[in-house]
Design a protein around this motif. Structure first.
Motif, mmCIF file in Angstrom:
data_model
loop_
_atom_site.group_PDB
_atom_site.id
_atom_site.type_symbol
_atom_site.label_atom_id
_atom_site.label_comp_id
_atom_site.label_asym_id
_atom_site.label_seq_id
_atom_site.Cartn_x
_atom_site.Cartn_y
_atom_site.Cartn_z
ATOM 1 N N TRP A 113 50.373 -71.286 26.474
ATOM 2 C CA TRP A 113 51.545 -71.937 25.890
ATOM 3 C C TRP A 113 51.735 -73.331 26.479
ATOM 4 O O TRP A 113 52.010 -74.302 25.766
ATOM 5 C CB TRP A 113 52.771 -71.070 26.146
ATOM 6 C CG TRP A 113 53.994 -71.427 25.359
ATOM 7 C CD1 TRP A 113 54.536 -72.674 25.186
ATOM 8 C CD2 TRP A 113 54.853 -70.532 24.633
ATOM 9 N NE1 TRP A 113 55.665 -72.620 24.422
ATOM 10 C CE2 TRP A 113 55.891 -71.311 24.065
ATOM 11 C CE3 TRP A 113 54.856 -69.160 24.434
ATOM 12 C CZ2 TRP A 113 56.910 -70.746 23.302
ATOM 13 C CZ3 TRP A 113 55.871 -68.594 23.675
ATOM 14 C CH2 TRP A 113 56.874 -69.371 23.112
ATOM 15 N N ALA A 152 51.923 -77.172 24.732
ATOM 16 C CA ALA A 152 53.259 -77.767 24.760
ATOM 17 C C ALA A 152 53.154 -79.280 24.976
ATOM 18 O O ALA A 152 52.369 -79.746 25.796
ATOM 19 C CB ALA A 152 54.103 -77.136 25.861
ATOM 20 N N LEU A 184 58.383 -63.325 24.916
ATOM 21 C CA LEU A 184 58.029 -64.538 24.189
ATOM 22 C C LEU A 184 59.278 -65.294 23.740
ATOM 23 O O LEU A 184 59.288 -66.527 23.717
ATOM 24 C CB LEU A 184 57.152 -64.185 22.980
ATOM 25 C CG LEU A 184 55.760 -63.648 23.313
ATOM 26 C CD1 LEU A 184 55.012 -63.269 22.047
ATOM 27 C CD2 LEU A 184 54.961 -64.678 24.112
ATOM 28 N N HIS A 186 61.264 -73.122 27.040
ATOM 29 C CA HIS A 186 60.599 -74.294 26.468
ATOM 30 C C HIS A 186 61.606 -75.187 25.744
ATOM 31 O O HIS A 186 61.582 -76.412 25.875
ATOM 32 C CB HIS A 186 59.499 -73.844 25.497
ATOM 33 C CG HIS A 186 58.662 -74.976 24.991
ATOM 34 N ND1 HIS A 186 57.603 -74.796 24.127
ATOM 35 C CD2 HIS A 186 58.721 -76.310 25.215
ATOM 36 C CE1 HIS A 186 57.062 -75.963 23.849
ATOM 37 N NE2 HIS A 186 57.725 -76.898 24.498
#
Length: 324
Positions: A221, A225, A284, A291
């Motif tokens: 991830w 990003a 998640l 995030h």
């Protein structure tokens, strides 16, 4: 533009030279033989490195999630393929340093019959080879996904770490179940309900399996990003508390379901399926939340706004330059 300039190509579009192609083919054959063809590992020294490696992705080692790694690696390389190809440039001799180091690690693994040492050396060998043939910029883009290989190696100290995680998971499940009106009694790593039914928090339930799997997902991830490096580090580190919280809630759900639906369903069907239908979706979602906080908004909306602003600025600039 003169004819000589018209036929020139930029480094990003320049075709591979014959020598470069031959070097890549030779490298692929050598690595393929050592990692896929040289039988020297496993029981009776009858397995090649990758065969022993993938065989270690099993329930006994709490590493069943290892099967997702090849697909994850392929997805990351596909995601950045255009950037990697555009970054190709003249090779550098400095790339031989990590490449030779990786080759020496393989020789050490062959001598000691330790397949993990060979896998540890593989990212050095591949990254150094890319550096030598395509330059440091392409090697830098490939380094992160290639070194994710280390997160797909089952190692012994994880089993030793399960003791502490078992105690943490047991206490969190005890407190959480009590808050939902399901009193329990702790006996070591076992929780006993008021009706006498007991559940053992074993190594797999302690969270070591889910923690390692979530670390692998979080690392991938962070690679895709579009945030500064320090924020990527925070996003990756958030996988640790997220895994502990998510696993504790999963254990609590087992006790709640056991009280209202019976221990047979809770300890059987729900216990086996809860990681897939509860833990990973919840974890998640928390990763996305972290995030979004670091990004200052939902990632896809943030990037869409940036693209719109970039397009508007570009159009305004073109309009000003075309004004007489």
């Amino acid at each position: 533009m003169n004819p000589s300039e018209e036929g020139s190509l930029t480094p990003a579009t320049q075709p591979e030279s014959r020598d470069n192609v031959i070097a890549w083919v030779g490298l692929a054959l050598v690595i393929g033989f050592f990692y896929f063809g040289l039988h020297h590992y496993g029981p009776g020294r009858a397995e090649f490195v990758v065969q022993t490696w993938t065989r270690a992705w099993n329930k006994e080692s709490d590493f069943e999630h290892g099967v997702i790694f090849p697909f994850l690696l392929a997805g990351l390389l596909f995601w950045r393929r255009k950037e990697i190809l555009a970054a190709r440039g003249p090779g550098e001799w400095l790339g031989l340093i990590p490449a030779v180091f990786g080759a020496l690690l393989f020789l050490l693994s062959y001598r000691t019959i330790q397949w993990r040492v060979a896998i540890i050396g593989l990212p050095f060998l591949l990254t150094g080879s890319v550096w030598y043939l395509w330059g440091r910029r392409a090697a830098w883009l490939l380094a992160f996904p290639l070194f994710l290989i280390w997160l797909a190696i089952p190692v012994g100290f994880l089993q030793q770490a399960t003791g502490g995680l078992q105690l943490i998971a047991t206490r969190l499940a005890h407190v959480g179940a009590s808050l939902f009106g399901v009193p329990t009694t702790i006996m070591g790593n076992k929780l006993i309900m008021a009706d006498g039914a007991g559940f053992d928090v074993d190594e797999g339930c302690s969270g070591i399996r889910s923690l390692w799997a979530l670390m692998l997902i979080a690392a991938a991830w962070t690679y895709v990003a579009r945030i500064p490096l320090w924020k990527r580090v925070l996003l990756f580190l958030s996988a640790f508390p997220i895994a502990i919280i998510g696993n504790a809630l999963r254990l609590i759900s087992i006790f709640i379901i056991a009280k209202f639906s019976g221990t047979h369903f809770a300890g059987g069907t729900w216990h086996d399926w809860s990681p897939l239908v509860f833990f990973y979706p919840f974890s998640l979602f928390l990763l996305l939340t972290v995030h979004s906080i670091l990004e200052g908004g939902l990632p896809w909306r943030k990037h869409n706004r940036r693209e719109v602003r970039r397009t508007v600025v570009t159009r305004n600039t073109v309009a000003r330059t075309q004004t007489p």
